[in-house]
Design an enzyme around this catalytic site. Structure first.
Site, PDB file in Angstrom:
ATOM      1  N   GLU A 103       0.826  -1.196   0.000  1.00  0.00           N
ATOM      2  CA  GLU A 103       0.000   0.000   0.000  1.00  0.00           C
ATOM      3  C   GLU A 103       0.866   1.255   0.000  1.00  0.00           C
ATOM      4  OE1 GLU A 103      -4.169  -1.590   1.595  1.00  0.00           O
ATOM      5  OE2 GLU A 103      -2.843  -0.916   3.185  1.00  0.00           O
ATOM      6  N   CYS A 116       3.683   8.472   0.722  1.00  0.00           N
ATOM      7  CA  CYS A 116       4.118   7.580   1.799  1.00  0.00           C
ATOM      8  C   CYS A 116       4.246   6.182   1.197  1.00  0.00           C
ATOM      9  CB  CYS A 116       3.060   7.621   2.892  1.00  0.00           C
ATOM     10  SG  CYS A 116       3.346   6.455   4.222  1.00  0.00           S
ATOM     11  N   CYS A 123       5.414  -6.666   7.934  1.00  0.00           N
ATOM     12  CA  CYS A 123       6.528  -6.167   8.746  1.00  0.00           C
ATOM     13  C   CYS A 123       6.779  -7.167   9.857  1.00  0.00           C
ATOM     14  CB  CYS A 123       6.192  -4.799   9.341  1.00  0.00           C
ATOM     15  SG  CYS A 123       7.519  -4.126  10.370  1.00  0.00           S
ATOM     16  N   CYS A 127       4.987  -4.564  16.208  1.00  0.00           N
ATOM     17  CA  CYS A 127       4.490  -3.541  17.139  1.00  0.00           C
ATOM     18  C   CYS A 127       3.000  -3.796  17.410  1.00  0.00           C
ATOM     19  CB  CYS A 127       4.692  -2.146  16.574  1.00  0.00           C
ATOM     20  SG  CYS A 127       6.429  -1.796  16.253  1.00  0.00           S
ATOM     21  N   CYS A 130       0.057  -1.697  15.659  1.00  0.00           N
ATOM     22  CA  CYS A 130       0.148  -1.429  14.219  1.00  0.00           C
ATOM     23  C   CYS A 130      -0.444  -2.579  13.413  1.00  0.00           C
ATOM     24  CB  CYS A 130       1.616  -1.225  13.855  1.00  0.00           C
ATOM     25  SG  CYS A 130       1.910  -1.108  12.087  1.00  0.00           S
ATOM     26  N   GLY A 172       6.131  -1.796   6.583  1.00  0.00           N
ATOM     27  CA  GLY A 172       7.484  -2.337   6.663  1.00  0.00           C
ATOM     28  C   GLY A 172       8.473  -1.505   7.458  1.00  0.00           C
ATOM     29  N   GLU A 173       9.545  -2.176   7.880  1.00  0.00           N
ATOM     30  CA  GLU A 173      10.652  -1.523   8.585  1.00  0.00           C
ATOM     31  C   GLU A 173      11.761  -1.309   7.543  1.00  0.00           C
ATOM     32  OE1 GLU A 173      11.859  -0.205  11.623  1.00  0.00           O
ATOM     33  OE2 GLU A 173      13.533   0.039  10.260  1.00  0.00           O
ATOM     34  N   SER A 204      11.813   6.297   8.129  1.00  0.00           N
ATOM     35  CA  SER A 204      11.364   6.124   9.514  1.00  0.00           C
ATOM     36  C   SER A 204      11.665   4.706   9.997  1.00  0.00           C
ATOM     37  CB  SER A 204       9.863   6.391   9.606  1.00  0.00           C
ATOM     38  OG  SER A 204       9.374   6.071  10.888  1.00  0.00           O
ATOM     39  N   SER A 227      10.647   6.042  15.496  1.00  0.00           N
ATOM     40  CA  SER A 227       9.367   5.872  16.189  1.00  0.00           C
ATOM     41  C   SER A 227       9.641   5.605  17.658  1.00  0.00           C
ATOM     42  CB  SER A 227       8.595   4.698  15.574  1.00  0.00           C
ATOM     43  OG  SER A 227       8.296   5.002  14.230  1.00  0.00           O
ATOM     44  N   LEU A 228       9.428   6.617  18.464  1.00  0.00           N
ATOM     45  CA  LEU A 228       9.743   6.521  19.891  1.00  0.00           C
ATOM     46  C   LEU A 228       8.541   5.940  20.641  1.00  0.00           C
ATOM     47  CD1 LEU A 228      12.010   7.316  21.892  1.00  0.00           C
ATOM     48  CD2 LEU A 228      10.796   9.475  22.223  1.00  0.00           C
ATOM     49  N   ASN A 229       7.456   6.642  20.589  1.00  0.00           N
ATOM     50  CA  ASN A 229       6.145   6.183  21.072  1.00  0.00           C
ATOM     51  C   ASN A 229       5.983   6.040  22.575  1.00  0.00           C
ATOM     52  OD1 ASN A 229       5.273   6.177  18.447  1.00  0.00           O
ATOM     53  ND2 ASN A 229       5.711   4.022  18.107  1.00  0.00           N
ATOM     54  N   ASN A 303      -4.391   6.101  15.825  1.00  0.00           N
ATOM     55  CA  ASN A 303      -5.451   5.787  14.869  1.00  0.00           C
ATOM     56  C   ASN A 303      -6.037   4.441  15.237  1.00  0.00           C
ATOM     57  OD1 ASN A 303      -5.127   8.065  13.113  1.00  0.00           O
ATOM     58  ND2 ASN A 303      -3.208   7.134  12.452  1.00  0.00           N
ATOM     59  N   CYS A 346      -1.516   6.272   9.361  1.00  0.00           N
ATOM     60  CA  CYS A 346      -0.400   5.541   9.976  1.00  0.00           C
ATOM     61  C   CYS A 346      -0.920   4.338  10.737  1.00  0.00           C
ATOM     62  CB  CYS A 346       0.302   6.402  11.015  1.00  0.00           C
ATOM     63  SG  CYS A 346       0.901   7.928  10.396  1.00  0.00           S
TER      64      CYS A 346
END
Ligand code: SAH
Ligand code: SF4
Length: 357
Positions: A103, A116, A123, A127, A130, A172-173, A204, A227-229, A303, A346
């Site tokens: 996507e 994007c 992935c 996480c 996600c 993906g990473e 990212s 990505s800290l989060n 989200n 996201c």
């Protein structure tokens, strides 16, 4: 000689201009009619004129063209589905040669567009918040599959509009597919290719420290986002398994040591999740944690995704978090995710039938 079946040939967009030039140089030892500098012209046809057939490459000599036709194909991603959001963003579900999907999202802003893109099918980082993570890793994308996402989205830019930013924030990473991502960056920034500015491309990562260090040493200086989060190791480990291998202290250390050009900063993405990461205590912890790093913060209100037990905080809480940082001089932007009504925001990118049962 029998023609090879189309899929046995490499997609020519898997190769950087330098790689193509080197290969042509080797071929020219056998046949002096092959000229290595043709690689520049081939790139012109591939990325500026967007041809889909070698026969359209008018200024390439017959010998070189025949050689290219024998070894390469010019692939294209299939448009399985394109959805338009109320906010104007477009979400593409693009089909790969092996019938898997990725996507891509094209987002309009006031005076520019951002695309994007994905770096993997699924992935492997797992996480918990996600949707892409729920798919597991299916496979890495090839270079052509990365660059073709941009070519596809570019076709839908409104008349006269420019694509300004490319962000590796889809599925993906990117640092798990490091080599291909770097080669795609080479094509994006090549003046014979897309000719995008390095400043307009952002990669990212969830925090793969060895790759962050390696990325800092690359010649291509794309922007780094992390990505800290969460600012708490136990919370972050629950949200992002990668934190068990590379904890916050190590991650921030790598960011402190990351070589940045003047005026550049590392972006820390931070998802605001109700009652988990959204308190002013967390905001204070964030400032403390990132001491000594040149950074900005990109806040993303969570989200909501199907089946997820996490929730988005109420608006006043989001604003309070942002204000706390602003009041202390932190550069902070709020990402009001685009395309939420079409699950293009996201963490919402997922191809349902690819989730393992
Ligand atoms: N894999 C890379 C890049 C893609 S994810 C990475 O993790 O950095 C892009 C961003 O979306 C990440 O910052 C991630 O934390 C965020 N994200 C993932 N799921 C989300 C969700 N449900 N709501 C809000 N942001 C989410
Ligand atoms: Fe992968 Fe990024 Fe999703 Fe984590 S947030 S599972 S690293 S795509």
């Amino acid at each position: 000689m029998m023609q090879q079946p189309a899929h046995a040939k490499t997609d020519i967009r898997n190769w950087t201009r330098l790689e193509l030039r080197q290969w042509l140089a080797e071929q020219s030892e056998e046949d002096p009619k092959i000229q290595p500098y043709r690689a520049d012209q081939v790139f012109y046809w591939l990325y500026k004129r967007l041809v889909q057939d070698f026969s359209e490459m008018a200024n390439i000599g017959k010998a070189t063209r025949t050689l290219l036709e024998t070894h390469f194909r010019i692939g294209r991603l299939g448009r399985e589905q394109v959805q338009r959001s109320r906010d104007g963003s477009l979400k593409y579900r693009l089909m790969l040669e092996d019938k898997k999907f990725v996507e891509t999202v094209l987002m309009p802003h006031a005076d520019h567009h951002t695309v994007c893109i994905s770096s993997q099918v699924g992935c492997g980082m797992g996480c918990d918040f996600c949707m892409t993570g729920k798919m597991g890793l299916i496979r890495n994308l090839e270079v052509s599959e990365i660059v073709n996402q941009v070519l596809e989205a570019r076709q839908d830019l409104p008349e006269g509009a420019k694509l300004r930013n490319i962000v590796f924030m889809g599925m993906g990473e990117p640092f798990h597919n490091y080599k291909n991502v770097m080669r795609a960056l080479e094509i994006f920034t090549d003046d014979h290719g897309f000719n995008y500015s390095q400043r307009r491309i952002t990669v990212s990562t969830s925090g793969l420290i060895p790759k962050i260090r390696r990325f800092g040493k690359e010649e291509i200086k794309a922007n780094l986002a992390v990505s800290l989060n969460s600012v708490n190791d136990s919370v972050r480990s629950a949200l992002m398994p990668v934190n068990k291998a590379y904890n916050l202290e190590q991650l921030v250390e790598a960011c402190r040591e990351y070589p940045l050009e003047s005026h550049k900063r590392i972006t820390f993405e931070y998802i605001l999740i109700r009652d988990l990461t959204d308190s002013l205590e967390d905001a204070r912890g964030l400032i403390r944690l990132l001491h000594g790093v040149k950074f900005k913060v990109n806040l993303i209100p969570f989200n909501e995704t199907p089946g997820s037990h996490y929730q988005r905080p109420d608006w006043p809480r989001v604003e309070a978090f942002q204000q706390y940082l602003l009041d202390r001089g932190v550069l902070v932007t709020l990402r009001i995710s685009k395309g939420q009504d079409i699950a293009g925001a996201c963490g919402q990118l997922v191809v349902q039938e690819q989730i393992p049962a």
